[in-house]
Design a protein around this motif. Structure first.
Motif, PDB file in Angstrom:
ATOM      1  N   ASP A  78       1.757   6.241  -7.364  1.00 54.29           N
ATOM      2  CA  ASP A  78       0.703   6.919  -7.579  1.00 54.29           C
ATOM      3  C   ASP A  78       0.938   8.537  -7.337  1.00 54.29           C
ATOM      4  O   ASP A  78       0.616   9.252  -8.562  1.00 54.29           O
ATOM      5  N   ALA A  79       1.626   8.734  -6.329  1.00 50.11           N
ATOM      6  CA  ALA A  79       1.973  10.287  -6.354  1.00 50.11           C
ATOM      7  C   ALA A  79       3.169  10.882  -7.272  1.00 50.11           C
ATOM      8  O   ALA A  79       2.869  11.960  -8.098  1.00 50.11           O
ATOM      9  N   ILE A  80       4.012  10.091  -7.444  1.00 54.26           N
ATOM     10  CA  ILE A  80       5.165  10.072  -8.322  1.00 54.26           C
ATOM     11  C   ILE A  80       4.451  10.379  -9.796  1.00 54.26           C
ATOM     12  O   ILE A  80       4.940  11.115 -10.523  1.00 54.26           O
ATOM     13  N   GLY A  81       3.704   9.337 -10.092  1.00 56.81           N
ATOM     14  CA  GLY A  81       3.148   9.533 -11.479  1.00 56.81           C
ATOM     15  C   GLY A  81       2.224  10.580 -11.728  1.00 56.81           C
ATOM     16  O   GLY A  81       2.383  11.228 -12.730  1.00 56.81           O
ATOM     17  N   VAL A  98      -1.489   4.294 -12.563  1.00 61.27           N
ATOM     18  CA  VAL A  98      -2.286   2.866 -12.860  1.00 61.27           C
ATOM     19  C   VAL A  98      -1.389   1.862 -11.749  1.00 61.27           C
ATOM     20  O   VAL A  98      -2.032   1.131 -11.117  1.00 61.27           O
ATOM     21  N   ASP A  99       0.014   1.752 -12.038  1.00 64.31           N
ATOM     22  CA  ASP A  99       0.628   0.895 -11.445  1.00 64.31           C
ATOM     23  C   ASP A  99       0.591   0.928  -9.916  1.00 64.31           C
ATOM     24  O   ASP A  99       0.497   0.015  -9.303  1.00 64.31           O
ATOM     25  N   GLY A 100       0.554   2.236  -9.645  1.00 58.45           N
ATOM     26  CA  GLY A 100       0.359   2.405  -7.943  1.00 58.45           C
ATOM     27  C   GLY A 100      -0.946   2.319  -7.549  1.00 58.45           C
ATOM     28  O   GLY A 100      -1.148   1.579  -6.513  1.00 58.45           O
ATOM     29  N   ALA A 119       2.894  13.535 -10.664  1.00 56.40           N
ATOM     30  CA  ALA A 119       3.830  14.537 -10.621  1.00 56.40           C
ATOM     31  C   ALA A 119       4.254  14.516 -12.156  1.00 56.40           C
ATOM     32  O   ALA A 119       4.527  15.609 -12.692  1.00 56.40           O
ATOM     33  N   LYS A 120       4.746  13.388 -12.551  1.00 58.77           N
ATOM     34  CA  LYS A 120       5.352  13.201 -13.905  1.00 58.77           C
ATOM     35  C   LYS A 120       4.238  13.554 -14.846  1.00 58.77           C
ATOM     36  O   LYS A 120       4.684  14.277 -15.893  1.00 58.77           O
ATOM     37  N   GLU A 121       3.128  13.271 -14.736  1.00 58.34           N
ATOM     38  CA  GLU A 121       2.046  13.574 -15.592  1.00 58.34           C
ATOM     39  C   GLU A 121       1.988  15.274 -15.786  1.00 58.34           C
ATOM     40  O   GLU A 121       1.920  15.641 -16.739  1.00 58.34           O
ATOM     41  N   MET A 122       1.929  15.883 -14.627  1.00 57.16           N
ATOM     42  CA  MET A 122       1.818  17.244 -14.531  1.00 57.16           C
ATOM     43  C   MET A 122       3.118  17.988 -15.426  1.00 57.16           C
ATOM     44  O   MET A 122       2.980  18.713 -16.093  1.00 57.16           O
ATOM     45  N   VAL A 123       4.326  17.616 -15.026  1.00 55.58           N
ATOM     46  CA  VAL A 123       5.504  17.980 -15.623  1.00 55.58           C
ATOM     47  C   VAL A 123       5.377  17.747 -17.127  1.00 55.58           C
ATOM     48  O   VAL A 123       5.644  18.504 -18.030  1.00 55.58           O
ATOM     49  N   GLY A 124       4.945  16.493 -17.554  1.00 52.42           N
ATOM     50  CA  GLY A 124       4.820  16.472 -18.735  1.00 52.42           C
ATOM     51  C   GLY A 124       3.939  17.225 -19.824  1.00 52.42           C
ATOM     52  O   GLY A 124       4.081  17.670 -20.835  1.00 52.42           O
ATOM     53  N   ARG A 152       0.949  -1.159   0.056  1.00 50.86           N
ATOM     54  CA  ARG A 152       0.045  -0.027   0.038  1.00 50.86           C
ATOM     55  C   ARG A 152       0.820   1.150  -0.072  1.00 50.86           C
ATOM     56  O   ARG A 152       0.596   2.226  -0.730  1.00 50.86           O
ATOM     57  N   ALA A 153       1.929   1.228   0.836  1.00 50.81           N
ATOM     58  CA  ALA A 153       2.928   2.389   0.815  1.00 50.81           C
ATOM     59  C   ALA A 153       3.356   2.551  -0.444  1.00 50.81           C
ATOM     60  O   ALA A 153       3.738   3.886  -0.851  1.00 50.81           O
ATOM     61  N   LYS A 154       3.974   1.744  -1.012  1.00 49.92           N
ATOM     62  CA  LYS A 154       4.856   1.633  -2.382  1.00 49.92           C
ATOM     63  C   LYS A 154       3.693   2.184  -3.579  1.00 49.92           C
ATOM     64  O   LYS A 154       4.020   2.900  -4.354  1.00 49.92           O
ATOM     65  N   GLY A 155       2.430   1.594  -3.694  1.00 53.14           N
ATOM     66  CA  GLY A 155       1.346   1.972  -4.494  1.00 53.14           C
ATOM     67  C   GLY A 155       1.092   3.444  -4.294  1.00 53.14           C
ATOM     68  O   GLY A 155       1.067   4.251  -5.358  1.00 53.14           O
TER      69      GLY A 155
END
Length: 58
Positions: free
Chosen positions: A12-15, A39-41, A17-22, A5-8
């Motif tokens: 999700d949070a990193i994803g 999605v993976d998260g 941020a990456k989406e916003m940067v993209g 759960r923690a890693k997920g």
């Protein structure tokens, strides 16, 4: 809360941020990668929730 759960949640949070940067830079590949990470998260977090439910944790 178990490790999945923690890693997920982290993926999700990193994803997100990456989406916003993209989006901000116009980099479609980074945006897609961020969406995929989200999605993976979410999947990993869901698996962790299932494990918690099986073991009686909240």
């Amino acid at each position: 809360m178990n490790e999945d759960r923690a890693k997920g949640k982290a993926k999700d949070a990193i994803g997100s941020a990456k989406e916003m940067v993209g989006k901000a830079t116009g980099d479609k590949e980074t945006e897609r990668s961020g969406k995929a990470d989200q999605v993976d998260g979410k999947v990993q977090n869901g698996a962790g929730k299932a494990k918690d439910a099986f073991h009686g944790d909240k």
